[in-house]
Design a protein around this motif. Structure first.
Motif, mmCIF file in Angstrom:
data_model
loop_
_atom_site.group_PDB
_atom_site.id
_atom_site.type_symbol
_atom_site.label_atom_id
_atom_site.label_comp_id
_atom_site.label_asym_id
_atom_site.label_seq_id
_atom_site.Cartn_x
_atom_site.Cartn_y
_atom_site.Cartn_z
ATOM 1 N N ALA A 152 0.599 -1.284 -0.135
ATOM 2 C CA ALA A 152 -0.002 0.024 -0.187
ATOM 3 C C ALA A 152 1.084 1.139 0.348
ATOM 4 O O ALA A 152 2.153 0.818 0.542
ATOM 5 C CB ALA A 152 -0.779 -0.229 1.128
ATOM 6 N N HIS A 177 -6.333 -2.508 -3.257
ATOM 7 C CA HIS A 177 -4.523 -2.614 -2.300
ATOM 8 C C HIS A 177 -5.206 -1.178 -1.353
ATOM 9 O O HIS A 177 -5.559 -0.646 -1.872
ATOM 10 C CB HIS A 177 -3.449 -2.253 -2.524
ATOM 11 C CG HIS A 177 -3.471 -3.441 -3.871
ATOM 12 N ND1 HIS A 177 -3.859 -3.975 -4.821
ATOM 13 C CD2 HIS A 177 -2.143 -3.944 -3.272
ATOM 14 C CE1 HIS A 177 -3.435 -5.281 -5.305
ATOM 15 N NE2 HIS A 177 -1.880 -5.273 -3.644
ATOM 16 N N HIS A 275 -4.926 -3.384 5.073
ATOM 17 C CA HIS A 275 -6.339 -3.973 3.501
ATOM 18 C C HIS A 275 -7.472 -3.112 4.440
ATOM 19 O O HIS A 275 -8.370 -3.483 3.323
ATOM 20 C CB HIS A 275 -5.738 -5.344 2.542
ATOM 21 C CG HIS A 275 -4.488 -4.784 1.379
ATOM 22 N ND1 HIS A 275 -3.795 -4.376 0.983
ATOM 23 C CD2 HIS A 275 -3.429 -6.291 2.390
ATOM 24 C CE1 HIS A 275 -2.781 -4.364 0.794
ATOM 25 N NE2 HIS A 275 -2.785 -5.869 0.940
ATOM 26 N N TRP A 280 -7.878 -9.544 3.081
ATOM 27 C CA TRP A 280 -6.531 -9.403 2.958
ATOM 28 C C TRP A 280 -6.437 -10.911 2.758
ATOM 29 O O TRP A 280 -5.380 -10.813 1.467
ATOM 30 C CB TRP A 280 -5.268 -9.084 4.171
ATOM 31 C CG TRP A 280 -5.249 -9.985 5.399
ATOM 32 C CD1 TRP A 280 -6.628 -10.076 6.739
ATOM 33 C CD2 TRP A 280 -4.979 -11.815 5.601
ATOM 34 N NE1 TRP A 280 -6.505 -11.177 7.358
ATOM 35 C CE2 TRP A 280 -4.956 -12.236 6.641
ATOM 36 C CE3 TRP A 280 -4.046 -11.799 4.879
ATOM 37 C CZ2 TRP A 280 -4.867 -13.411 7.296
ATOM 38 C CZ3 TRP A 280 -3.160 -13.179 5.368
ATOM 39 C CH2 TRP A 280 -3.623 -13.670 6.668
ATOM 40 N N VAL A 283 -6.474 -10.515 -1.001
ATOM 41 C CA VAL A 283 -6.134 -9.674 -2.044
ATOM 42 C C VAL A 283 -4.322 -10.697 -2.413
ATOM 43 O O VAL A 283 -4.278 -10.784 -3.475
ATOM 44 C CB VAL A 283 -5.220 -8.582 -0.615
ATOM 45 C CG1 VAL A 283 -4.477 -7.106 -1.622
ATOM 46 C CG2 VAL A 283 -6.158 -7.478 -0.586
#
Length: 367
Positions: A152, A177, A275, A280, A283
């Motif tokens: 990030a 993100h 996140h 997450w 992700v």
């Protein structure tokens, strides 16, 4: 002054040398003004004042023999294309209070002299117009920092802080993100590239220099290949270039959420916070799928790299086991206008990179 003239003649093609030369001359002039009055201690400070963006004021404060009084010498450079030098008494304040409480001069350029006040020195104010130079100093090049996979923008803030005095530094979060919404759309380098283009359009920026960490460097070079007019210079760090099915499968094994929870729970907490409010684990799953896609269909191949004419620095740490020196060297050899930067004692995680040498190299490269 003669020394400054020689310095100017030898370094007139260097932007920072030119700036330094003029500022040295101004400071010498200020100090000379001090010497023409009674001796007293003085300090030097630099502060940003309001009114207009990038308004920069250099101030020298000199204590007078009268209690509670001091003199403020200032050079103000602002986007109004004026550079002003002034000397004025400031009453009933300490030097520190005068520094924080004063504001840039707003009068038109002129030379004036006023009678002395009781217990003080004569008040004088000199404003000098240096239009082109002021505009030159206050124009900063935009620089966009791109984060890596499962990362990030906040990870790049320490680097941004080191560069903010020389560039108009920006960061962004890629799709999915840093809390950005997740959809059914898969993660792709092209998708992240369009994130950058959309951000540029919203900011009204036609072209920008790019620093890309890890996956961010891959996105930057993808943009240079497919949208060359939008990109200036590029610096990458820790970007993996040698994507193969076998290499992708190896990387994907390290993105198993269950294994991360079991073996490195603190890292799982970091990912969860990074996140939030998104999941997450999703992700990581999307990132793993993107890596497998890159292993089978890499976006940057030898022909695509050879077609990128932009100035590029390929950066890698000598202890980076993910990007690796062989893959970075391969990219460097096929980019026609590239340099290779190897940082000593540097692993892959951006949090473990010594940022001061990195920022130094960025300043040298981006100019």
């Amino acid at each position: 002054m003669a020394l400054c003239t020689l310095y100017w003649s030898g370094m007139k093609n260097n932007r920072y040398a030119m700036v330094l030369c003029i500022l040295v001359c101004v400071i010498i002039k200020m100090v000379w003004s001090f010497l023409s009055h009674e001796e007293a201690p003085f300090g030097f400070s630099r502060s940003i004042f309001g009114g207009a963006p990038a308004c920069l004021t250099f101030r020298i404060l000199r204590t007078n023999k009268s209690p509670g009084r001091c003199l403020a010498y200032s050079l103000t450079l602002g986007p109004d294309r004026l550079a002003r030098y002034r000397r004025q008494p400031i009453g009933d304040s300490s030097p520190r209070e005068a520094t924080s409480g004063s504001s840039p001069p707003t009068s038109q350029p002129h030379l004036s002299s006023e009678p002395a006040q009781e217990g003080g020195l004569p008040r004088q104010k000199i404003s000098v117009v240096i239009s082109d130079f002021a505009h030159y100093l206050t124009s900063m090049k935009p620089l966009l920092l791109l984060h890596g996979a499962i990362g990030a923008q906040d990870q790049l803030q320490p680097l941004a802080s080191l560069l903010k005095d020389d560039y108009e530094v920006h960061t962004l979060n890629f799709f999915g993100h840093g809390g950005n919404p997740l959809t059914d759309e898969p993660f792709r380098i092209s998708t992240f590239a369009y994130d950058v283009l959309g951000w540029m359009a919203n900011q009204g920026i036609e072209q920008i220099d790019l620093f890309g960490y890890s996956m961010g460097g891959y996105v930057a070079l993808y943009l240079a290949k497919n949208f060359p007019e939008k990109v200036g210079k590029i610096m990458t760090l820790g970007t993996k270039f040698d994507w193969t099915p076998e290499g992708a499968a190896k990387e994907v094994k390290m993105l198993n959420p269950d294994v991360i929870l079991e073996k490195v729970p603190k890292f799982a907490q970091v990912l969860e916070q990074r996140h939030a409010p998104q999941d997450w684990k999703i992700v990581l799953q999307k990132t793993a799928e993107m890596m497998l896609h890159l292993g089978n269909q890499p976006d940057l191949t030898q022909p695509t790299l050879e077609a990128i004419d932009h100035p590029v620095v390929i950066g890698v740490g000598d202890k980076d086991k993910m990007a690796g020196l062989p893959g970075s060297n391969w990219a460097y050899e096929h980019l026609p206008n590239a340099h290779l930067m190897v940082l000593p004692e540097t692993p892959h995680p951006i949090e473990k990179v010594n940022l001061e040498p990195l920022a130094y190299h960025a300043l040298q490269f981006f100019g």
